[in-house]
Structures are given as C-alpha cells and as structure tokens.
Design an enzyme around this catalytic site. Structure first.
Site, mmCIF file in Angstrom:
data_model
loop_
_atom_site.group_PDB
_atom_site.id
_atom_site.type_symbol
_atom_site.label_atom_id
_atom_site.label_comp_id
_atom_site.label_asym_id
_atom_site.label_seq_id
_atom_site.Cartn_x
_atom_site.Cartn_y
_atom_site.Cartn_z
ATOM 1 N N PHE A 124 0.865 -1.176 0.000
ATOM 2 C CA PHE A 124 0.000 0.000 0.000
ATOM 3 C C PHE A 124 0.901 1.225 0.000
ATOM 4 O O PHE A 124 1.543 1.536 1.005
ATOM 5 C CB PHE A 124 -0.840 -0.107 1.281
ATOM 6 N N GLY A 125 1.031 1.903 -1.144
ATOM 7 C CA GLY A 125 1.984 2.992 -1.277
ATOM 8 C C GLY A 125 1.348 4.352 -1.112
ATOM 9 O O GLY A 125 1.024 5.027 -2.102
ATOM 10 N N THR A 127 2.324 6.719 1.981
ATOM 11 C CA THR A 127 3.243 7.650 2.632
ATOM 12 C C THR A 127 4.404 8.021 1.717
ATOM 13 O O THR A 127 4.928 7.191 0.975
ATOM 14 C CB THR A 127 3.784 7.031 3.931
ATOM 15 N N ILE A 341 9.709 -4.595 35.090
ATOM 16 C CA ILE A 341 9.506 -5.745 35.974
ATOM 17 C C ILE A 341 10.644 -6.746 35.819
ATOM 18 O O ILE A 341 11.109 -7.337 36.802
ATOM 19 C CB ILE A 341 8.146 -6.407 35.678
ATOM 20 N N GLY A 344 17.166 -5.872 34.833
ATOM 21 C CA GLY A 344 18.252 -5.953 33.872
ATOM 22 C C GLY A 344 17.994 -6.955 32.771
ATOM 23 O O GLY A 344 18.420 -6.754 31.623
ATOM 24 N N GLU A 367 -0.125 3.884 10.447
ATOM 25 C CA GLU A 367 -1.556 3.944 10.102
ATOM 26 C C GLU A 367 -2.292 5.026 10.896
ATOM 27 O O GLU A 367 -3.413 4.825 11.359
ATOM 28 C CB GLU A 367 -2.209 2.576 10.265
ATOM 29 N N THR A 369 -0.913 8.492 13.399
ATOM 30 C CA THR A 369 -0.320 8.698 14.713
ATOM 31 C C THR A 369 -1.396 8.864 15.776
ATOM 32 O O THR A 369 -2.576 9.081 15.476
ATOM 33 C CB THR A 369 0.556 9.961 14.705
ATOM 34 N N SER A 370 -0.982 8.796 17.041
ATOM 35 C CA SER A 370 -1.936 9.021 18.135
ATOM 36 C C SER A 370 -2.563 10.405 18.025
ATOM 37 O O SER A 370 -3.748 10.593 18.336
ATOM 38 C CB SER A 370 -1.227 8.865 19.486
#
Length: 383
Positions: A124-125, A127, A341, A344, A367, A369-370
């Site tokens: 799907f082009g 952007t 949680i 390391g 798809e 942004t927020s």
C-alpha cells in the site's frame, strides 16, 4: 453496543492460530529478529492455513470470513511476534483489501487469487518522504501517455514492498487538478517487477526487524491505463477508508503485544525471587501487572466494538480511532512496564519483552499517529 461474543467458528480459528504461533512462529522469532530476515517459511505456513484469505470471499480464493476474524488471527500472532503479525495485517488490509473494495472485476480476478493464497504479497503505497500524516501532500505524479500511465515519485515506509513474493504496490499519485483547483489524487496498481520501479535498500529500524519495509522510487514507471484502481480522483478518499479499517487491525496487533507483556510478566514474577520470595508477592509488582491486564482488557473491548460495528454495517470511524489510540498506548505502556519488571533481564534481547518493547513504539505512529486519532475523535465530537 454490538454483540462482541465470539462465535464457535471464530473461537476455533483463534485457538488454531494461537497454537500455530506457539509451535511455528515462536521458535524462530528471536532468530529472525536478530538477523533481520524476512520469515519466508513462516509466511508460507500461514499461507497454507489460508490466513491471507481470511476476510475475502471464496470466489476469489479466500476463506469467506470477515475482518473481525482476521483481527483475531493478528492478535494471536502478535502475542508471539509483531513482525509476523504486521506481515499478515499489511498483506490483507493494505495489500489485498484495496483491490477487493475498489477494483474492477477483471482486477479482482487478476490479483485476489494470488494474494488470498499467500503466494504473493501486495503493498500500500501512500506515505511519502514529505507526506506522512498529511497524506494530501502527495507529490508522486501519474500522467496519461495515450493508454499508459507514467508514474514518477517516491514512497516511504512501505511494508511488504520488497520481498521475493511481492507482486504489486498500489500507489497514490497526482493525476491532475479538479474543477475547483484542488489536487486530483488517484490510485494505480503497479505490478512488481516493472521497469523504473525500485524497492530501495531496507530501512534499519528500531523494531519489527523481521518485517519487510522499504522506501520506493518510481522513475518513468509505465503501466496500462486499466491499472487505475477505483474512480479517477477518488484515490485519497478510498485510501482513507482503507485506513479506517486498518486501524482496527493495528489495534488488534497492539492488544496481542500488550497481552504478551502481561503473560511474560506474570511468568517472571512467579519465578524470580528477591529477598526470599517471588517478586510477584510484592504489591508494587502485582499491582503493576494488574494494571497491565486491565489496560489490555479495555483495549481489546475497544477493538472488538469497532470490528463488530464494521461487520454490522454501522458507522465505525470514531470507534476505530479510539481502538487504535487506546490499544497502541496500552502496548507501549505495557512493554515499558514489563521491561521494568524484568529489571536488567528486560534489557537483554534474549527475553521476549525486550523485543516487545522495541516493537511497540511504531504502533503509536503507523496507520495514523496518536495525534491523528485524537484529531479524528475530536472532529466526531464537533470540535
């Protein structure tokens, strides 16, 4: 609120994909992530299961399911590997769905059987380097030369665009000017390979290492006039509707990742001991995990609701934006908390939470942004 209970068939499919994810995807996920290799053997196995044809009619080689069922499969895959999940999501909702929604009968017959079978991938082009959230800023051009479209331009961040089985990229392009003086944006199917079309070297990404993502260059790419997809000048509007659907699928992917972070954290909190007892016995840890579970449940409910509205033919644009917003934020937050949680060990790539942490951030960007989701929600509120 629409009925979001799973049917027996949907639950059976969910369980089947969950088992596949554990037995086939999980054993090779870390290796593909480390080596940044596309998981062709996993994709072939997914194809043999019919996953790429889930939401399409049997007449085109599909499974005759619906978009909700596809979302359930994406969620289960994302609980193990987001790269595999986005490969399915993009292949179906971005690669094949525009052909199904807007293609002529000849276009559907030409492309959908191979896309539904999974033997080929579509991309799907939309952007471009200068047109992300502002997709209306498209600069790629397409002009008619007798009965041939000649395309020139560039696309960016295009998933599934450079694999060995990629067979088409549907691109948005400027095809003229409307009577009102606005840009006329249309969509055109570019078969792969086509002279002048180049998938440039793959991006070096923070996450989704086993997903195929490339910038694209189009230099005097010539395709038949019949490769126009949908009505001329309706390309931008059509792709926006495809994105509305795709946001539900991305929300499902985000929920899968968020749930994986809960499960990994529960397992670690039960077995990791500090000061003579499992760390899960400490409220600081158990409450954190409880919040992660609650966050995931709310996000799942949101995408179930949006998917059910879509399936029933009711308006779902606002609900899809809400689902994308809360699910992606849940994924990012859960990934961060799961890493904390694990201490390391959470910073070590041998632990799945490290991969989930890296894979999560793009969910707040891709798809829509927020910030775009908040804009859409606000518009529906009349603001």
């Amino acid at each position: 609120m629409p009925d979001t209970r799973l049917t027996d068939e949907q639950e059976s499919l969910r369980r089947t994909v969950a088992e596949f994810a554990r037995e086939v995807v999980a054993p090779v996920a870390a290796q593909h992530d480390e080596n940044k290799t596309f998981p062709y053997e996993v994709v072939a196995a997914m194809a043999s299961m019919g996953l790429f044809g889930l939401p399409f009619p049997e007449s085109y080689g599909g499974m005759g399911g619906d978009f909700f069922t596809l979302c359930l499969a994406i969620e289960e895959l994302a609980r193990v590997d987001s790269s595999v999940a986005i490969t399915l999501e993009a292949g179906c909702s971005l690669g094949a769905m525009p052909i199904y929604r807007f293609g002529t009968q000849d276009q559907k017959q030409q492309w959908l059987p191979m896309l539904c079978s999974g033997e080929a991938l579509g991309a799907f082009g939309l952007t471009e380097p200068e047109a992300g959230s502002d997709a209306g800023g498209t600069r790629t051009t397409a002009r008619l030369d007798d009965d041939t479209w000649v395309l020139n331009g560039a696309k960016a961040f295009i998933t599934n665009s450079g694999t060995d089985i990629t067979r088409l990229v549907t691109v948005t392009a400027l095809t003229g000017t409307t009577a009102a003086g606005n840009k006329e944006i249309s969509t055109i199917v570019v078969p792969v390979p086509t002279p002048g079309f180049t998938a440039e070297p793959a991006y070096s990404k923070v996450g989704w290492h086993a997903s195929d993502t490339h910038p694209l260059t189009l230099v005097d790419v010539r395709v038949p006039e019949a490769n126009l997809l949908g009505e001329r000048g309706r390309g931008y509007a059509n792709f926006l509707s495809i994105l509305d659907e795709g946001r539900i699928a991305i929300a499902a992917l985000a929920v899968g990742l968020a749930q994986a972070c809960v499960e990994e954290s529960v397992a670690y909190a039960r077995t990791r001991h500090a000061f003579g007892r499992p760390i899960g016995a400490n409220q600081a840890i158990s409450f954190k995990i409880a919040e992660m579970e609650a966050r995931t449940h709310v996000a799942r409910t949101a995408y179930y609701d949006a998917a059910a509205r879509m399936a029933s033919g009711r308006p779902f644009k606002k609900e899809a934006a809400i689902a994308k917003l809360v699910s992606s934020e849940a994924a990012v937050t859960n990934a961060r908390e799961a890493t904390q949680i694990h201490g390391g060990y959470g910073f070590m790539n041998e632990y799945p939470v490290a991969r989930h942490w890296r894979d999560s951030k793009i969910l707040e960007i891709g798809e829509g942004t927020s910030e775009v989701q908040k804009m859409l929600i606000a518009r529906h509120l009349g603001l």
